[in-house]
Design an enzyme around this catalytic site. Structure first.
Site, PDB file in Angstrom:
ATOM      1  N   ASN A  93       0.836  -1.192   0.000  1.00 16.34           N
ATOM      2  CA  ASN A  93       0.000   0.000   0.000  1.00 16.34           C
ATOM      3  C   ASN A  93       0.876   1.248   0.000  1.00 16.34           C
ATOM      4  O   ASN A  93       1.858   1.313   0.740  1.00 16.34           O
ATOM      5  CB  ASN A  93      -0.901   0.015   1.239  1.00 16.34           C
ATOM      6  CG  ASN A  93      -1.813  -1.201   1.302  1.00 16.34           C
ATOM      7  OD1 ASN A  93      -2.253  -1.694   0.267  1.00 16.34           O
ATOM      8  ND2 ASN A  93      -2.092  -1.685   2.498  1.00 16.34           N
ATOM      9  N   HIS A 132       6.749  -1.357   2.839  1.00 14.62           N
ATOM     10  CA  HIS A 132       6.646  -2.756   3.232  1.00 14.62           C
ATOM     11  C   HIS A 132       5.758  -3.498   2.253  1.00 14.62           C
ATOM     12  O   HIS A 132       4.892  -2.913   1.606  1.00 14.62           O
ATOM     13  CB  HIS A 132       6.089  -2.910   4.653  1.00 14.62           C
ATOM     14  CG  HIS A 132       4.796  -2.200   4.868  1.00 14.62           C
ATOM     15  ND1 HIS A 132       4.732  -0.845   5.095  1.00 14.62           N
ATOM     16  CD2 HIS A 132       3.520  -2.643   4.877  1.00 14.62           C
ATOM     17  CE1 HIS A 132       3.467  -0.482   5.236  1.00 14.62           C
ATOM     18  NE2 HIS A 132       2.708  -1.566   5.094  1.00 14.62           N
TER      19      HIS A 132
HETATM   20  P1  AMP Z   1      -0.288  -0.855   5.881  1.00 12.76           P
HETATM   21  O1  AMP Z   1      -1.690  -0.613   6.366  1.00 12.76           O
HETATM   22  O2  AMP Z   1      -0.184  -1.398   4.492  1.00 12.76           O
HETATM   23  O3  AMP Z   1       0.581   0.363   6.100  1.00 12.76           O
HETATM   24  O4  AMP Z   1       0.274  -2.019   6.805  1.00 12.76           O
HETATM   25  C1  AMP Z   1       0.865  -1.811   8.042  1.00 12.76           C
HETATM   26  C2  AMP Z   1       0.778  -3.094   8.783  1.00 12.76           C
HETATM   27  O5  AMP Z   1       1.695  -3.070   9.853  1.00 12.76           O
HETATM   28  C3  AMP Z   1      -0.608  -3.374   9.409  1.00 12.76           C
HETATM   29  O6  AMP Z   1      -1.143  -4.564   8.857  1.00 12.76           O
HETATM   30  C4  AMP Z   1      -0.309  -3.504  10.900  1.00 12.76           C
HETATM   31  O7  AMP Z   1      -1.058  -4.527  11.508  1.00 12.76           O
HETATM   32  C5  AMP Z   1       1.184  -3.808  10.909  1.00 12.76           C
HETATM   33  N1  AMP Z   1       1.895  -3.385  12.103  1.00 12.76           N
HETATM   34  C6  AMP Z   1       1.858  -2.177  12.713  1.00 12.76           C
HETATM   35  N2  AMP Z   1       2.682  -2.156  13.771  1.00 12.76           N
HETATM   36  C7  AMP Z   1       3.266  -3.377  13.834  1.00 12.76           C
HETATM   37  C8  AMP Z   1       4.216  -3.985  14.715  1.00 12.76           C
HETATM   38  N3  AMP Z   1       4.731  -3.317  15.744  1.00 12.76           N
HETATM   39  N4  AMP Z   1       4.581  -5.265  14.485  1.00 12.76           N
HETATM   40  C9  AMP Z   1       4.051  -5.946  13.444  1.00 12.76           C
HETATM   41  N5  AMP Z   1       3.166  -5.433  12.577  1.00 12.76           N
HETATM   42  C10 AMP Z   1       2.764  -4.170  12.767  1.00 12.76           C
END
Ligand code: AMP
Ligand code: ZN
Length: 132
Positions: free
Chosen positions: A85, A98
C-alpha cells in the site's frame, strides 16, 4: 515520532521475526489477516515502493518471492497475495515501505480477508491518453 518499522529493524522494538539479512527484515504482522501474514521491510527508511531505488526494490521483492514459497510450503497455503500500500487512500498506515505476504487457504477459517475487484465502466482509450 520514531518510525515503528525503523525501530523494529534496529531491534529496539520486538517483532516475530521470520527472516533477516543485511538489508531486509521480515516479521509477522501483529494484526494478521491470514495464518502466516508476514511483512517484508527494507532496513533503510523509505516511504513506499515508488520512492525506493531499484536495489531496495530488488531486495524486498526478491525476499518476498523466496519467503512466499517457504510460507506456502510450510503452512500448507494454496495461494499467496502480495500487496504494498502507498498513501492513505490506498490503506497505508505505516509510512515505511513494506510488502504484505498474505498466505491464502482453501480453508477459509484461516483467513479474514476479502479482496474484490469490481469492474468500472470506463473508456480505456481516455485512460490511456492521460497516462501516455
Ligand atoms: P499498511 O496498512 O499497508 O501500512 O500495513 C501496516 C501493517 O503493519 C498493518 O497490517 C499492521 O497490523 C502492521 N503493524 C503495525 N505495527 C506493527 C508492529 N509493531 N509489528 C508488526 N506489525 C505491525
Ligand atoms: Zn522507517
Amino acid at each position: 515520532m520514531d518510525c515503528i518499522f525503523c525501530e523494529i529493524a534496529a531491534g529496539r522494538i520486538p517483532a516475530k521475526k521470520v527472516f533477516e539479512d543485511e538489508d531486509v527484515i521480515a516479521f509477522l504482522d501483529v494484526n494478521p489477516t491470514s495464518f502466516g501474514h508476514t511483512l517484508v521491510v527494507p532496513k533503510t527508511h523509505v516511504k513506499n515502493f515508488m520512492e525506493a531505488d531499484a536495489a531496495i526494490i530488488g531486495k524486498v521483492f526478491g525476499t518476498a518471492s523466496a519467503l512466499g514459497k517457504i510460507l506456502q510450503e510450510k503452512l500448507g497455503a494454496s495461494g499467496m497475495n502480495l500487496l504494498s500500500n502507498a498513501g492513505e487512500s490506498a490503506g497505508q498506515s505505516v509510512d515505511h515501505f513494506h510488502v504484505h505476504l498474505i498466505p491464502r487457504y482453501d480453508d477459509r477459517t484461516k483467513e479474514a480477508l476479502t479482496l474484490e475487484f469490481g469492474p468500472m465502466d470506463l473508456d480505456l482509450d481516455q485512460v490511456l491518453a492521460k497516462i501516455r
